[in-house]
Design a protein around this motif. Sequence first.
Motif, short mmCIF file in Angstrom:
data_model
loop_
_atom_site.label_atom_id
_atom_site.label_comp_id
_atom_site.label_asym_id
_atom_site.label_seq_id
_atom_site.Cartn_x
_atom_site.Cartn_y
_atom_site.Cartn_z
N TYR A 22 0.69 -1.09 0.04
CA TYR A 22 -0.19 -0.07 0.01
C TYR A 22 0.94 1.22 -0.03
N TYR A 24 2.11 4.68 1.19
CA TYR A 24 1.90 5.50 2.39
C TYR A 24 1.92 7.02 2.23
N ASP A 25 2.86 7.65 1.43
CA ASP A 25 3.05 8.76 1.01
C ASP A 25 3.78 8.94 -0.31
N TYR A 40 6.82 6.43 -0.72
CA TYR A 40 6.87 5.58 0.64
C TYR A 40 5.70 4.27 0.55
N ASP A 42 4.69 0.40 1.96
CA ASP A 42 4.57 -0.49 3.19
C ASP A 42 3.71 -1.79 3.01
N SER A 81 10.56 2.35 2.59
CA SER A 81 9.46 2.19 3.71
C SER A 81 9.37 3.60 4.18
N PRO A 82 8.44 3.98 4.96
CA PRO A 82 7.98 5.11 5.61
C PRO A 82 8.87 5.12 6.99
N ARG A 86 7.01 5.87 11.97
CA ARG A 86 6.19 6.68 10.88
C ARG A 86 5.13 7.44 11.55
N ASP A 93 -4.09 4.60 8.66
CA ASP A 93 -2.70 4.50 9.53
C ASP A 93 -3.03 4.13 10.93
N ARG A 96 -4.23 0.32 11.31
CA ARG A 96 -3.34 -0.34 11.27
C ARG A 96 -2.51 -0.58 12.27
#
Length: 157
Positions: A22, A24-25, A40, A42, A81-82, A86, A93, A96
Amino acid sequence: MSTVTETVTDLVNPILDEHNFYLYDIEFVKEGKSWYLRVYIDKDGGITLEDCATVSDQLSEALDNVEPDPIPQAYFLEVSSPGAERPLKNEADYQRAVNDYIHVSLYQQIDGRKVYEGTLTKLTDKELTLDYLDKTRHRQVVIDRSKVAKARLAIKF
């Protein structure tokens, strides 16, 4: 810049879906004289260096095939990776992070504290519940989400 991030989002999401990752940013920033496109990503269980390389290769190819070029200037593509600590930026977020150890900074004190670290045990639309250690005792605090200034994953020592 938002056009760049929107275009990249549209290009990277099918790649991520294919691998069960997915997004992240995404950042498109100028640092010094150079431009950086940072993506980013993950997945459950954490992202690997090989995962980042796979997405980087596929995204680079996808970007090369878009006409007109969404990024006409030279730039560096970074897929990573973030990170372990993070920030929690959106609802997904937070969802999770349930049962994870997090750091929360508040706008206003609760019980004389503006910072809490503990396990996020419960999450609703309006509140989050943390189980934290106060010296040697486990305690719980219920925090109104409107009072949260920042939240991030944390490493428990």
